[in-house]
Enzyme design. Structure first.
Site, PDB file in Angstrom:
ATOM      1  N   HIS A  45       1.164  -1.038   0.126  1.00  4.64           N
ATOM      2  CA  HIS A  45       0.465   0.078  -0.407  1.00  4.64           C
ATOM      3  C   HIS A  45       0.824   1.130  -0.132  1.00  4.64           C
ATOM      4  CE1 HIS A  45      -3.344   2.797   1.108  1.00  4.64           C
ATOM      5  NE2 HIS A  45      -2.550   3.495   1.642  1.00  4.64           N
ATOM      6  N   ASP A  47       1.563   5.187  -0.346  1.00  7.45           N
ATOM      7  CA  ASP A  47      -0.016   6.655  -0.053  1.00  7.45           C
ATOM      8  C   ASP A  47       0.987   7.345  -1.221  1.00  7.45           C
ATOM      9  OD1 ASP A  47      -1.454   5.799   1.786  1.00  7.45           O
ATOM     10  OD2 ASP A  47      -0.071   6.060   2.815  1.00  7.45           O
ATOM     11  N   ASP A 169      -7.493   1.515   2.143  1.00  7.28           N
ATOM     12  CA  ASP A 169      -7.379   2.460   3.128  1.00  7.28           C
ATOM     13  C   ASP A 169      -7.903   3.607   3.878  1.00  7.28           C
ATOM     14  OD1 ASP A 169      -5.547   2.981   5.747  1.00  7.28           O
ATOM     15  OD2 ASP A 169      -4.055   4.375   4.393  1.00  7.28           O
ATOM     16  N   HIS A 412      -6.280   9.969  -0.729  1.00  4.80           N
ATOM     17  CA  HIS A 412      -6.744   9.734   0.693  1.00  4.80           C
ATOM     18  C   HIS A 412      -5.711  10.539   1.876  1.00  4.80           C
ATOM     19  CE1 HIS A 412      -4.708   5.716   0.742  1.00  4.80           C
ATOM     20  NE2 HIS A 412      -4.260   5.820   1.716  1.00  4.80           N
TER      21      HIS A 412
HETATM   22 ZN   LIG Z   1      -2.751   5.278   2.701  1.00  4.84          ZN
END
Ligand SMILES: [Zn+2]
Ligand SMILES: *[C@@H]1O[C@H](CO)[C@@H](O)[C@H](O)[C@H]1NC(C)=O
Ligand SMILES: *[C@@H]1O[C@H](CO)[C@@H](O)[C@H](O)[C@H]1NC(C)=O
Ligand SMILES: *[C@@H]1O[C@H](CO)[C@@H](O)[C@H](O)[C@H]1NC(C)=O
Length: 978
Positions: A45, A47, A169, A412
């Site tokens: 994951h 970001d 997420d 996000h």
């Molecule tokens: Zn995230």
């Protein structure tokens, strides 16, 4: 170097094998019908900015803040995939992948293509970023999916196309997101955050997977699954370099732990399997920025697979395979089951009874607004690029750069405001750069499509503080070019910051247009960081189809504009009873002389007592994510003592109000505009040592709403909310009765009774609620004293220009009869999202006829929105039209796009899925049945397009270019031009 060596050697081996290559569901490993199939899903994951900036994450820079380097993740994952054809990996964030890709050699690219073609590397979700679902507008979500999917399609063809959504997420999930997935042809979506009570209930009811009824107007269903634990590894089985769980030791070692590791894993799998309806379970293996040294992960997973499956010979009923979310969903689909349905959404997200993730709906208010400005100029630049046929490499790059930055902003931890301050600053920098490119593109185009071939077409990005470098010294001989991104002709008031001088405004035809000078609020004038001393705004009403030019010149005569004078001023001691009336021909407001507050509103034949004020939540441990009250008494609404001054012009009436040292507002009415504007200014918010303050705007009416209110999903459909209630589970709100009733408001919140309806529209995403019947509140600005312990590790305490942040913005009130359609609210919503963009040039007096014409879209039916018009591939234009009325507001509409097709010099037109990349005729997506729907199939079923996709060429009959749109339907076309 190490990896490249491996890559080269392996290329030959890969080539030899590729004869039977298959991607997609054909590439999924076989499962066993008589066993529990464990789908092991390796993923990382990553970001697109959070604690570090986008580039810091990519390059592995500033590892002291967080150890994370995405380029190494992709490098090592590719090297590891090559080693064993059984291995799988999903790549999610296309922004990172495309950057990595651009740095690869041809050899490496060939290898990756093979891995993709064999389904070993599978793109999942595939958007530019993993977007937030609360604060984003659907237009920007569609754009950022189109961008990511286009990169994948251009690079890998259909094998690169994701089929499953992966929103693991984001902090709550919107129904519109599910609807958009379905419209893009996705088979389903997975996520991992859900209210803890909802999840508990679903665990018990085997309802973690469901069929989401994603639209009230459209017949759209999407399979949606919640991961059993979060997206992080199975407890005890993190084989990443960042972790310290035990590796699998299978050698001749005293520490050999194969038996216990396999026992533990199977025990966990058994626990998961109990909560799902089929004999398939998905176990994600990964977490934030994992796989930086992917050998460690894969080596251990290989062993896990080997030893778990080895047990089958001694009777074990567990079969484990390397898999992907798509392969898992494929197995689930093949299993033909029915699932509970879901009709509302997954907001708010409560991770425990004291933690509602509803603060981020409002965190970083100016960044949330800036993002909307970015979308605004992006749409303007796209449309103008098409009209002016801009196609230099530089222009294409600038447009693409802005698209990419807007994709990043949807992330996000970007638009949510849940990033560190330094990262927020970096987003601002990126977006500013992108917007400069966007305004340059617009300028290039406007020189071709307006009569001003040498115009400067400057933009002023700080008109919200009445600042514009182009007009600050002198607005004489000014050309104002107004661009309307919407389809239909619009009438809007234009305001230009000017000095106290007399001006005359004329239109394209040389006709004088009525104008007046209005004083700017004292609170704006007092802003220390404002780089201008202008104290007035020149206001006039413009009528614009797509583009219009207005000309401003200074005049001496007294007959020209005179500043509007205050007609009434109430402050301090001069309080008196009674009320002050302020009205236009359509709206009447009264202000209570004593309190200084708005008291009644009369419009659309309805009169209502509406008191409007500001309130402050004094909070102790709120953070960037959480809105968390400490003591329910700590909420105070300012109910009096407000100073006000009234200005009455012939076109505009204003009530300037001062609530206290840090809250002020202008209530504004324009002649012929059926909405009341509240232009608020909040900050610097004071802060106590132990308490932060969160400021809300409050509208209190006597409408008997009985706990029901309506909030929009991403600027599209409305959802019905009931105070203290949830769709599928019992709410637990005793600790956070307010925060737990907060919902994301991206464009509109409304309430009504049998007679009256009050709607509030906003200009950026905010949190909001109705805590009392007839009352609406929106959170405008937050200044806090503590971090909420969810990772950011910084207090949300924004500063700008050396002082706590001051934010300005607008909300609009519409009061109407409850029997009237809400379609007017829709139209306002569109206009607030994409108002006129103003460009400024010096008026040299010399004009010439434009080199290119701009079409009119005014013949589109009233409810049709020009959602997207943009350059696609060379010689192609993407057109997206939307019927923006819902089933209660509008009807099916039909119109013909042949005129537009001809304007574009079209050769042929084809219809695609919502993202523009897949021919709609090729769309085939999984169909699942809801429990209790009376249908229970026996064979896997699919959806294809519900209507016949449009596919026409220039030689065909104009009638073949008819387009029909149901309420809320969006259709996407690619026009190939000659
Ligand atoms: Zn995230
Ligand atoms: C004005 O708008 C710009 C662009 O959206 C934003 O960056 C700035 O913070 C705004 N100013 C205020 C005071 O809200
Ligand atoms: C309230 O203010 C208005 C506007 O100045 C004035 O006309 C009116 O007389 C005031 N009401 C009373 C009862 O004094
Ligand atoms: C969804 O479930 C509810 C409650 O079980 C039921 O009343 C409704 O009819 C279902 N809707 C569909 C479309 O299956």
């Amino acid at each position: 170097m190490k990896y490249l060596g491996v890559l080269c050697v392996t290329l030959l081996a890969l080539q030899a094998k590729s004869a039977q290559a298959a991607c997609g569901y054909e590439s999924c490993h076989e499962t066993k019908s008589n066993m529990v199939n464990i789908h092991l899903v390796p993923h990382s994951h990553d970001d697109v900015g959070w604690l570090k900036t986008v580039d810091q994450y990519f390059y592995g820079h500033k590892n002291n803040i967080q150890h994370a380097g995405v380029q190494y993740i992709i490098d090592t994952v590719i090297a590891e995939l090559i080693k064993n054809p059984d291995r799988r990996f999903i790549q999610v964030e296309t922004s990172f992948f495309s950057k990595w890709w651009s740095e690869q050699s041809e050899t490496a690219k060939e290898i990756v293509k093979k891995l993709v073609n064999e389904g070993r590397l599978q793109f999942t979700n595939g958007a530019w970023s993993m977007n937030d679902e609360a604060a984003v507008n659907y237009q920007s979500v569609i754009d950022q999916f189109s961008l990511g999917l286009k990169f994948l399609d251009d690079t890998f063809g259909t094998c690169g196309r994701p089929t499953v959504g992966w929103q693991i997420d984001p902090f709550g999930h919107s129904r519109e997101q599910a609807s958009l997935y379905a419209q893009m042809g996705y088979d389903g979506e997975f996520f991992s955050r859900m209210d803890h009570n909802d999840k508990g209930r679903r665990m018990a009811d085997l309802a973690l997977e469901m069929v989401w009824d994603a639209s009230e107007s459209l017949d759209i269903k999407l399979f949606t699954g919640l991961l059993y634990t979060y997206y992080w590894d199975t407890p005890g089985f993190c084989f990443d370099v960042h972790c310290s769980d035990d590796p699998i030791i299978d050698g001749n070692s005293y520490d050999n732990n194969v038996k216990s590791r396999v026992d533990d894993f199977i025990a966990y799998a058994a626990q998961v399997a109990e909560k799902f309806r089929t004999n398939h379970i998905m176990i994600p293996m990964g977490g934030d920025f994992q796989y930086e040294d992917a050998e460690v992960n894969f080596k251990n997973m290989d062993k896990l697979v080997k030893y778990i499956n080895e047990r089958q010979s001694s009777g074990s009923k567990y079969n484990i395979i390397y898999s992907t979310p798509a392969c898992y969903l494929h197995s689930v689909h093949q299993s033909v089951q029915s699932y509970p349905n879901k009709t509302q959404d997954f907001f708010p997200y409560g991770s425990d009874s004291n933690s509602f993730w509803t603060g981020y709906f409002s965190s970083r208010p100016t960044q949330k607004r800036f993002e909307r400005d970015g979308n605004h100029i992006l749409q303007v630049a796209k449309e103008l690029s098409v009209f002016a046929d801009l196609n230099s490499e530089e222009q294409k790059e600038k447009l693409n750069y802005l698209r990419q930055i807007m994709g990043v902003m949807q992330h996000h931890d970007a638009i949510t405001g849940t990033e560190k301050q330094a990262v927020s600053n970096d987003y601002d920098r990126l977006l500013s750069d992108g917007m400069v490119g966007g305004t340059n593109i617009a300028r290039d185009a406007l020189r071709k499509v307006t009569p001003l071939p040498t115009g400067e077409f400057e933009s002023c990005l700080n008109l919200n503080i009445s600042e514009c470098a182009f007009t600050k010294d002198n607005a004489d001989n000014l050309a104002v070019t107004l661009y309307n991104p919407l389809a239909h002709t619009t009438k809007q008031y234009v305001r230009l910051p000017v000095k106290n001088e007399n001006y005359q405004v004329t239109d394209d035809k040389g006709r004088v247009v009525a104008s007046e000078l209005v004083p700017v609020s004292q609170q704006i004038i007092d802003l220390e960081f404002r780089e201008t001393d202008t104290q007035y705004e020149l206001v006039f009403k413009a009528t614009v189809d797509k583009i219009a030019n207005y000309y401003v010149k200074k005049v001496e005569s007294q007959s020209a504009a005179q500043p509007i004078k205050a007609v009434k001023s109430v402050s301090g001691e001069t309080r008196e009873d009674g009320e002050t009336v302020v009205q236009t021909s359509t709206i009447k407001l009264t202000i209570d002389n004593n309190s200084g507050l708005l008291k009644t509103v009369e419009m659309n034949g309805i009169s209502e007592n509406i008191e409007q004020s500001f309130g402050v939540y004094r909070t102790y441990d709120s953070g960037a994510y959480l809105f968390r009250q400490y003591n329910q008494g700590d909420f105070v609404i300012q109910d009096g003592g407000v100073e006000f001054t009234v200005y009455e012009g012939s076109q505009v009436k204003e009530i300037h109000q001062v609530f206290n040292e840090y809250v002020s507002q202008v209530i504004r009415l324009y002649e012929d505009r059926n909405t009341v504007e509240f232009d608020w200014q909040v900050g610097p918010i004071p802060r106590e040592e132990e308490f932060g303050n969160e400021v809300v705007i409050v509208f209190s009416s006597e409408i008997e709403s009985k706990g029901v209110f309506y909030t929009d999903a991403n600027g599209r459909e409305l959802l019905k909310r009931e105070k203290d209630k949830r769709e599928d589970f019992n709410s637990e709100l005793d600790r956070q009765p307010t925060a737990g009733n907060y919902y994301p408001i991206t464009s509109r919140i409304a309430l009504q009774d049998s007679k009256k309806r009050m709607a509030i529209l906003n200009d950026r995403a905010q949190g909001g609620s109705s805590m009392k019947d007839g009352q609406i509140e929106l959170m405008l600005h937050r200044r806090l004293v503590r971090d909420d312990g969810l990772g950011v590790d910084e207090v949300l305490n924004e500063e700008k220009y050396g002082q706590p942040l001051i934010a300005r913005g607008k909300v609009y009130l519409v009061l109407n009869s409850a029997e009237e359609s809400t379609s007017a609210e829709r139209e306002w919503e569109k206009e607030h999202h994409l108002p006129l963009w103003k460009f400024f040039s010096k008026n040299s007096g010399s004009t010439s006829s434009p080199a290119k014409s701009v079409p009119s879209f005014d013949d589109f039916p009233k409810s049709v929105h020009l959602l997207t018009l943009e350059p696609f591939n060379d010689g192609e234009v993407l057109l997206r039209v939307e019927n923006f009325m819902d089933h209660t507001e509008g009807n099916v509409v039909s119109f013909n796009i042949r005129p537009l097709f001809d304007y574009l010099n079209g050769e042929e037109i084809r219809e695609t899925t919502l993202d523009g990349n897949l021919p709609l005729s090729d769309m085939k997506r999984f169909k699942f049945h809801a429990e209790g729907s009376g249908v229970r199939g026996s064979e896997p079923e699919y959806y294809t397009s519900a209507h016949k996709p449009l596919e026409v060429t220039a030689s065909q009959d104009p009638a073949d270019f008819a387009v029909t749109l149901k309420p809320m339907q969006i259709r996407t076309f690619i026009v190939k031009t000659k």
